[in-house]
Write a protein that holds these residues in place. Structure first.
Motif, PDB file in Angstrom:
ATOM      1  N   ALA A   1      -0.473 -16.175 -10.799  1.00  0.00           N
ATOM      2  CA  ALA A   1      -0.457 -14.726 -11.017  1.00  0.00           C
ATOM      3  C   ALA A   1      -1.870 -14.203 -11.269  1.00  0.00           C
ATOM      4  CB  ALA A   1       0.458 -14.389 -12.191  1.00  0.00           C
TER       5      ALA A   1
ATOM      6  N   VAL B   1       3.249  -8.853 -11.715  1.00  0.00           N
ATOM      7  CA  VAL B   1       2.257  -9.933 -11.665  1.00  0.00           C
ATOM      8  C   VAL B   1       1.466  -9.964 -12.970  1.00  0.00           C
ATOM      9  CG1 VAL B   1       0.167 -10.731 -10.492  1.00  0.00           C
ATOM     10  CG2 VAL B   1       2.114  -9.938  -9.145  1.00  0.00           C
TER      11      VAL B   1
ATOM     12  N   TRP C   1      -3.606 -13.485  -8.123  1.00  0.00           N
ATOM     13  CA  TRP C   1      -3.172 -12.200  -7.551  1.00  0.00           C
ATOM     14  C   TRP C   1      -3.793 -11.024  -8.292  1.00  0.00           C
ATOM     15  CZ3 TRP C   1      -1.801 -11.336  -2.942  1.00  0.00           C
ATOM     16  CH2 TRP C   1      -1.112 -12.304  -2.212  1.00  0.00           C
TER      17      TRP C   1
ATOM     18  N   ASP D   1       2.121  -5.172  -5.699  1.00  0.00           N
ATOM     19  CA  ASP D   1       2.751  -5.227  -7.021  1.00  0.00           C
ATOM     20  C   ASP D   1       2.884  -3.855  -7.675  1.00  0.00           C
ATOM     21  OD1 ASP D   1       3.908  -6.374  -9.301  1.00  0.00           O
ATOM     22  OD2 ASP D   1       1.960  -6.680 -10.244  1.00  0.00           O
TER      23      ASP D   1
ATOM     24  N   LEU E   1      -5.790  -8.070  -6.498  1.00  0.00           N
ATOM     25  CA  LEU E   1      -5.355  -6.688  -6.677  1.00  0.00           C
ATOM     26  C   LEU E   1      -6.380  -5.840  -7.437  1.00  0.00           C
ATOM     27  CD1 LEU E   1      -1.631  -7.463  -7.563  1.00  0.00           C
ATOM     28  CD2 LEU E   1      -2.465  -6.421  -5.439  1.00  0.00           C
TER      29      LEU E   1
ATOM     30  N   LEU F   1       6.005 -14.057  -6.836  1.00  0.00           N
ATOM     31  CA  LEU F   1       4.640 -13.600  -7.129  1.00  0.00           C
ATOM     32  C   LEU F   1       3.857 -13.351  -5.854  1.00  0.00           C
ATOM     33  CD1 LEU F   1       3.523 -15.819 -10.120  1.00  0.00           C
ATOM     34  CD2 LEU F   1       3.779 -13.335 -10.092  1.00  0.00           C
ATOM     35  N   ASP F   2       3.970 -14.303  -4.925  1.00  0.00           N
ATOM     36  CA  ASP F   2       3.241 -14.149  -3.665  1.00  0.00           C
ATOM     37  C   ASP F   2       3.712 -12.914  -2.897  1.00  0.00           C
ATOM     38  OD1 ASP F   2       1.822 -16.422  -4.276  1.00  0.00           O
ATOM     39  OD2 ASP F   2       2.968 -17.732  -2.951  1.00  0.00           O
TER      40      ASP F   2
ATOM     41  N   GLY G   1       2.433  -9.822  -4.713  1.00  0.00           N
ATOM     42  CA  GLY G   1       0.999  -9.678  -4.488  1.00  0.00           C
ATOM     43  C   GLY G   1       0.705  -9.073  -3.136  1.00  0.00           C
ATOM     44  N   ARG G   2       1.415  -9.522  -2.121  1.00  0.00           N
ATOM     45  CA  ARG G   2       1.221  -8.973  -0.772  1.00  0.00           C
ATOM     46  C   ARG G   2       1.658  -7.512  -0.688  1.00  0.00           C
ATOM     47  NH1 ARG G   2       2.568 -14.304   0.416  1.00  0.00           N
ATOM     48  NH2 ARG G   2       4.774 -13.856   0.709  1.00  0.00           N
TER      49      ARG G   2
END
Length: 133
Positions: free
Chosen positions: A53, A37, A56, A32, A60, A24-25, A28-29
């Motif tokens: 999530a 996510v 994130w 996605d 986002l 997930l991390d 997210g970076r």
């Protein structure tokens, strides 16, 4: 980035919580691109993953997906979604059309009657921020 997203999307569904969290991390970076996510925030069996999530989703700028999390069975996820919406609106990171604004207002208004005080408080903050207050 897109080439990394597919295997990370698979890792988000791994049985190991730590693998899902790390995936997930990373997603997210990366922004996605496949929206894994969003799925984790609304469908993962573990509330820890859903809350992560949801954070994130806020980063986002995915207000519509955050609104879905407001209906989660766990208060921690609902509170996180309301808090992320409040932060998103305060930052002005999201453009909300009239129809979506009405849907968000409705979803947040339902949370004003939540059994958990923290959810009610964050929903009220999000509504204030949505209205520019």
């Amino acid at each position: 980035e897109e080439a990394c997203a597919a295997p990370l999307g698979d890792a988000v569904r791994d049985e190991d919580l730590r693998v899902r969290a790390a995936a997930l991390d990373a997603l997210g970076r990366l922004g996605d691109p496949r929206r894994a996510v969003d799925d984790a925030a609304t469908r993962d069996a573990d509330v820890i993953i859903r809350v992560r999530a949801t954070g994130w989703l806020g980063a986002l700028g995915r207000a519509a997906s955050l609104a879905l999390v407001l209906a989660d069975s766990e208060a921690d996820a609902r509170r996180k979604a309301a808090a992320e919406l409040a932060a998103l609106f305060r930052r002005g990171d999201v453009s909300v059309e009239a129809a979506q604004r009405a849907q968000l207002r409705s979803a947040l208004s339902v949370r004003l009657g939540d059994a958990e005080r923290s959810v009610r408080a964050d929903a009220a903050k999000a509504l204030d921020a949505l209205d520019g207050r």
